[in-house]
Design a protein around this motif. Structure first.
Motif, PDB file in Angstrom:
ATOM      1  N   GLY A 243     -47.027 -14.358   5.401  1.00  0.00           N
ATOM      2  CA  GLY A 243     -48.186 -14.895   6.112  1.00  0.00           C
ATOM      3  C   GLY A 243     -48.247 -16.411   6.067  1.00  0.00           C
ATOM      4  N   ALA A 244     -47.165 -17.066   5.667  1.00  0.00           N
ATOM      5  CA  ALA A 244     -47.160 -18.532   5.581  1.00  0.00           C
ATOM      6  C   ALA A 244     -47.070 -19.152   6.970  1.00  0.00           C
ATOM      7  CB  ALA A 244     -45.982 -19.005   4.726  1.00  0.00           C
ATOM      8  N   LEU A 328     -45.788 -17.020  17.229  1.00  0.00           N
ATOM      9  CA  LEU A 328     -45.327 -16.957  15.838  1.00  0.00           C
ATOM     10  C   LEU A 328     -46.514 -16.951  14.878  1.00  0.00           C
ATOM     11  CD1 LEU A 328     -43.099 -17.013  13.723  1.00  0.00           C
ATOM     12  CD2 LEU A 328     -42.989 -19.491  13.966  1.00  0.00           C
ATOM     13  N   HIS A 329     -47.561 -17.704  15.200  1.00  0.00           N
ATOM     14  CA  HIS A 329     -48.736 -17.771  14.319  1.00  0.00           C
ATOM     15  C   HIS A 329     -49.452 -16.425  14.236  1.00  0.00           C
ATOM     16  CE1 HIS A 329     -51.325 -20.373  11.935  1.00  0.00           C
ATOM     17  NE2 HIS A 329     -52.365 -19.802  12.467  1.00  0.00           N
ATOM     18  N   ASP A 330     -49.249 -15.563  15.249  1.00  0.00           N
ATOM     19  CA  ASP A 330     -49.886 -14.244  15.218  1.00  0.00           C
ATOM     20  C   ASP A 330     -49.303 -13.369  14.116  1.00  0.00           C
ATOM     21  OD1 ASP A 330     -51.588 -14.839  17.330  1.00  0.00           O
ATOM     22  OD2 ASP A 330     -50.128 -14.208  18.838  1.00  0.00           O
ATOM     23  N   LEU A 352     -54.305 -15.811  -0.363  1.00  0.00           N
ATOM     24  CA  LEU A 352     -52.958 -15.477   0.078  1.00  0.00           C
ATOM     25  C   LEU A 352     -52.496 -16.375   1.227  1.00  0.00           C
ATOM     26  CD1 LEU A 352     -53.135 -11.575   0.000  1.00  0.00           C
ATOM     27  CD2 LEU A 352     -51.687 -13.013  -1.446  1.00  0.00           C
ATOM     28  N   LEU A 353     -53.438 -16.710   2.125  1.00  0.00           N
ATOM     29  CA  LEU A 353     -53.096 -17.518   3.300  1.00  0.00           C
ATOM     30  C   LEU A 353     -53.178 -19.016   3.034  1.00  0.00           C
ATOM     31  CD1 LEU A 353     -54.914 -15.550   6.155  1.00  0.00           C
ATOM     32  CD2 LEU A 353     -52.513 -15.437   5.493  1.00  0.00           C
ATOM     33  N   GLY A 354     -53.738 -19.406   1.891  1.00  0.00           N
ATOM     34  CA  GLY A 354     -53.861 -20.825   1.580  1.00  0.00           C
ATOM     35  C   GLY A 354     -54.988 -21.506   2.334  1.00  0.00           C
TER      36      GLY A 354
END
Length: 405
Positions: A243-244, A328-330, A352-354
């Motif tokens: 998920g980065a 890509l962000h999806d 988790l996603l920052g």
């Protein structure tokens, strides 16, 4: 007192003390020679009973003729109660602004501010916006002459791509604010202010588990077919498994990987803070199998450079998976939605996603509610089963036959 001339000023001696020689043709205009030999043009006058003196400039940076013209302007400023130094700076700024184009200002903005102070991804975005939209449409206009109509016209011409059009307006606004800070325009004169932005449709595209499998299969097929290299494929897999953000994936260096604690520790991120990326078994397997070339895990074409454009690699393969509408962000959104669907709290998803701000994670709240509802249904069913199990069996009434006599 002689009339100041170029030859006279040039010949003035240094005698170890501060002294003034005044001009006969313009009262108050003088040349000052300091003890160390610096020669300065000055203008002094008595305004409202008080003597004022302002330095015009240094000789030989200014000729006597130029200094006399500036002295006249300074005298006029003093007599009307204005600060000559401020007024002169404004005049210089106005002259520069009338000569400097938006294209030239953009180059200075990129060199003096954007390049040294912002992140590489932001620099890349600004360079592309300037080259594709702003310079072709506005670059020939002067900084002083550009007006609201020029900017609105560009915005209207880009109506078919509203998100990009709004980004262009924000960029033009920042660019002209830079010019204002340089004194090239008066304060609060930005013509890009208060331009109404286009309404942007919020994107909410989450991949189903079947689509996630298709994405993984498309990455594998593209790598086998040679459409993308092993580093591009590894970068897409890490984006899928962690998920980065794509910029975070390409910024990973081997020194950032903590194998023992199963995490990646980036010293910087989009939020301007260190970022921890947790590694699942699948993500660890990607790191173990990707070829090591230089410092970066997702290596670029040149030694010791990161992969340039992971988004382009995704665009090249997504059609084969039937996911042409998926950015890509999806993949990042889908990672979060998968976590929410399994009952992971919004706070944990944010970590988790920052995410720096909790509100950013709120977009997944409806998915979390669905997971809670599903758990609630399971608990309700379990409760009903427990109640039914604990009740005594219901009595069955049997009618007895009367015996014959």
């Amino acid at each position: 007192m002689p009339k100041l001339t170029q030859a006279l000023v040039e010949a003035m001696p240094v005698n170890g003390r501060d002294y003034f020689t005044f001009d006969t043709s313009l009262p108050g205009f003088a040349i000052r020679v300091t003890p160390i030999g610096t020669k300065l043009f000055v203008m002094q006058a008595r305004v409202a009973g008080r003597k004022q003196r302002v330095t015009i400039g240094r000789y030989p940076d200014l000729t006597v003729v130029q200094a006399r013209e500036l002295a006249l302007q300074a005298l006029a400023d003093m007599r009307r109660g204005a600060d000559p130094a401020t007024e002169r700076k404004a005049r210089i700024g106005a002259k520069t602004a009338s000569e400097m184009t938006i294209s030239q200002l953009a180059d200075k903005w990129m060199a003096d501010y954007v390049g040294p102070k912002l992140k590489p991804r932001t620099v890349f975005d600004y360079e592309r916006l300037l080259a594709q939209h702003i310079k072709p449409a506005l670059g020939h206009l002067s900084v002083a002459g550009i007006d609201r109509d020029d900017i609105v016209r560009l915005h209207v011409d880009m109506a078919r791509i509203p998100r990009r059009a709004n980004y262009v307006i924000s960029t033009v606004r920042a660019l002209i604010n830079f010019g204002i800070d340089l004194g090239l325009r008066p304060p609060a004169s930005n013509p890009a202010r208060r331009i109404k932005m286009y309404r942007e449709r919020a994107r909410e595209r989450f991949l189903s588990e079947i689509e996630i499998a298709k994405a993984a299969d498309a990455i594998q097929q593209a790598e086998r077919a040679g459409k993308i290299g092993p580093h591009g494929a590894a970068g897409l897999r890490l984006a899928l498994f962690t998920g980065a953000r794509s910029g975070e994936v390409t910024a990973i260096q081997w020194s950032h990987v903590d194998w023992e604690r199963r995490l990646i520790r980036l010293p910087d991120s989009k939020t301007n803070e260190p970022r921890t990326i947790h590694l699942s078994e699948a993500a660890l397997e990607v790191l173990k199998t990707v070829p090591r070339i230089g410092r970066f895990v997702i290596a670029g074409a040149k030694p010791d450079e990161p992969y340039k454009n992971l988004g382009r690699a995704w665009i090249d393969i997504r059609g084969n998976a039937g996911l042409a509408d998926v950015r890509l962000h999806d993949l990042r959104h889908s990672y979060a939605s998968l976590a929410a669907g399994r009952g992971v709290s919004l706070q944990m998803i944010g970590k988790l996603l920052g995410h720096k701000v909790a509100a950013t994670t709120a977009r997944y709240s409806h998915l979390a509610r669905d997971a809670i509802a599903a758990v609630n249904d399971e608990l309700g069913a379990a409760m009903q089963a427990a109640i039914a199990k604990g009740q005594p069996p219901t009595a069955k009434v049997v009618k007895l036959k009367r015996p014959r006599r």
